[in-house]
Design a protein around this motif. Structure first.
Motif: not given
Ligand code: GN1
Ligand code: MG
Length: 367
Positions: A166-171, A176-179, A185-188, A311-312
């Motif tokens: 799910q995470w990979d797909e959302v990224l 929302a253009g927030r990445k 945080e993504i590195a965590w 967290v994820l």
């Protein structure tokens, strides 16, 4: 109380006359109400609109809850306990269904409200944590011989391989253009991907067995009696066949946090070792007789696993534009992510000690 709400409540086989219907608690998922009845004789009821975006198969969910509560009541009765207070009781509709579907396609369900209990939002003492550990331990122990399979109504719920998918797909979508502003945080999450997937392989290959588990063992999902003993595990929406480690781990995420799940002051957030010890002792007293050596070996890790997963999930929901969890402010999911990450790092720092505590109690209690 709106007429509509009362009209729906009246579909259920309620004893007595309805006095009032009021919202209850602050669940992130369902809308919960308490139905009070006139007089002392008739019980009160917990009444919920189930979140159909999350629970796509409410009939099967209610079927699972019935199977589990039926099994629990047999066990409670066998030890001479009070089946109406130590296990949840579903209140069916007047036509005998476990739920009611309204004209808008919303699903409603009801259960008896167990009175004279205490609930907590935080484990403020080791005694309370010990009682909570006993409560979840007993719940799992009573269900450990339940053979009837449950319907997997939330595929991949605590499965980190599924969450990473799910995470990979959302990224990729970044809806929302927030990445771009979330590199740190993504590195965590990415830094821990390999370790978390390696652990989950043990569940996939059966090294760690699958059992009937609760899957949402936050402290506010257990009732305590006035003497401070565990009384009843509630909120059974997520009962599933999964690993007991998820229940233990999610309790540790909830009980040991010295701050709030969404604390905006990170100095307040850390893992409290005394609470960890007390819960672990209570939990293992009830479970050591049936847990396997592998399950015990990974208990301490499961606290990190579930906190990582949270967290994820919070960060993923933030990146996705806040579609899953109810939020109270635009940055709420990001604040939750930071607070849970602080808790995770505190667990990582204390990991060796956590393992020692688990190993000490599992040895002492096994003899
Ligand atoms: C949700 O609704 P509530 O607060 O009992 C969530 C849990 C999370 C929790 C975070 C079905 O539980 O998995 O751990 O929020 N439930 C679901 O506090 O997603
Ligand atoms: Mg709940």
């Amino acid at each position: 109380m709106t007429d509509n709400l009362k009209g729906i409540a009246l579909k259920f086989s309620i004893e007595g006359e309805i006095a009032d219907i009021k919202p209850l608690g602050e669940g992130f998922i369902n809308d919960t109400f308490i139905v009070t009845t006139v007089g002392e004789e008739a019980p009160n009821y917990l009444f919920q609109r189930k979140n159909k975006n999350i629970f796509k198969d409410v009939p099967s969910m209610m079927g699972n809850i019935l199977k589990v509560t039926t099994h629990l009541k047999k066990k409670v009765a066998a030890k001479g306990g009070d089946i109406m207070r130590e296990a949840m009781t579903i209140t069916p509709t007047k036509t005998g269904d476990l739920y009611f579907k309204d004209e808008e396609g919303e699903f409603w369900a009801m259960c008896l409200f167990i009175k004279d209990n205490l609930t907590y939002e935080a484990a403020d003492s080791p005694e309370l944590a010990y009682a909570g550990g006993k409560g979840i331990g007993k719940f799992q122990s009573m269900l450990s011989d339940m053979k009837e399979p449950l319907v997997d109504i939330l595929p991949g719920f605590h499965n980190i391989r599924f969450r990473f998918k799910q995470w990979d797909e959302v990224l990729i979508k970044d809806p929302a253009g927030r990445k771009a502003e979330l590199t740190e945080e993504i590195a965590w999450v990415e830094d821990r991907r390999k370790e978390m997937l390696e652990f989950w392989t043990l569940v996939e290959d059966g090294t760690i067995p699958t059992r009937v588990t609760h899957n949402d063992t936050k402290i506010n999902n257990i009732l305590f009696d006035k003497e401070g003993n565990d009384l009843c595990v509630i909120d059974l929406d997520t009962v599933l066949n999964s690993t007991v480690l998820n229940d233990y781990g999610d309790s540790m995420r909830s009980y040991t946090n010295t701050g709030l799940e969404d604390d905006d002051n990170l100095d307040r957030v850390s893992m409290d070792m005394d609470i960890f010890k007390a819960y672990t002792k209570g939990y293992l007293e009830e479970t050591v007789s049936f847990l396997t050596a592998f399950e015990m070996e990974y208990l301490a890790f499961s606290a990190r696993y579930i906190t990582f997963e949270q967290v994820l999930r919070f960060l993923m929901d933030y990146i996705d534009g806040d579609n899953y969890y109810k939020i109270k402010a635009p940055q709420h999911n990001l604040i939750r992510t930071h607070a849970q990450y602080k808790l995770l790092t505190s667990m990582e720092e204390q990991y060796e000690q956590m393992k020692q505590v688990v190993s000490k109690y599992s040895k002492e209690l096994s003899v």
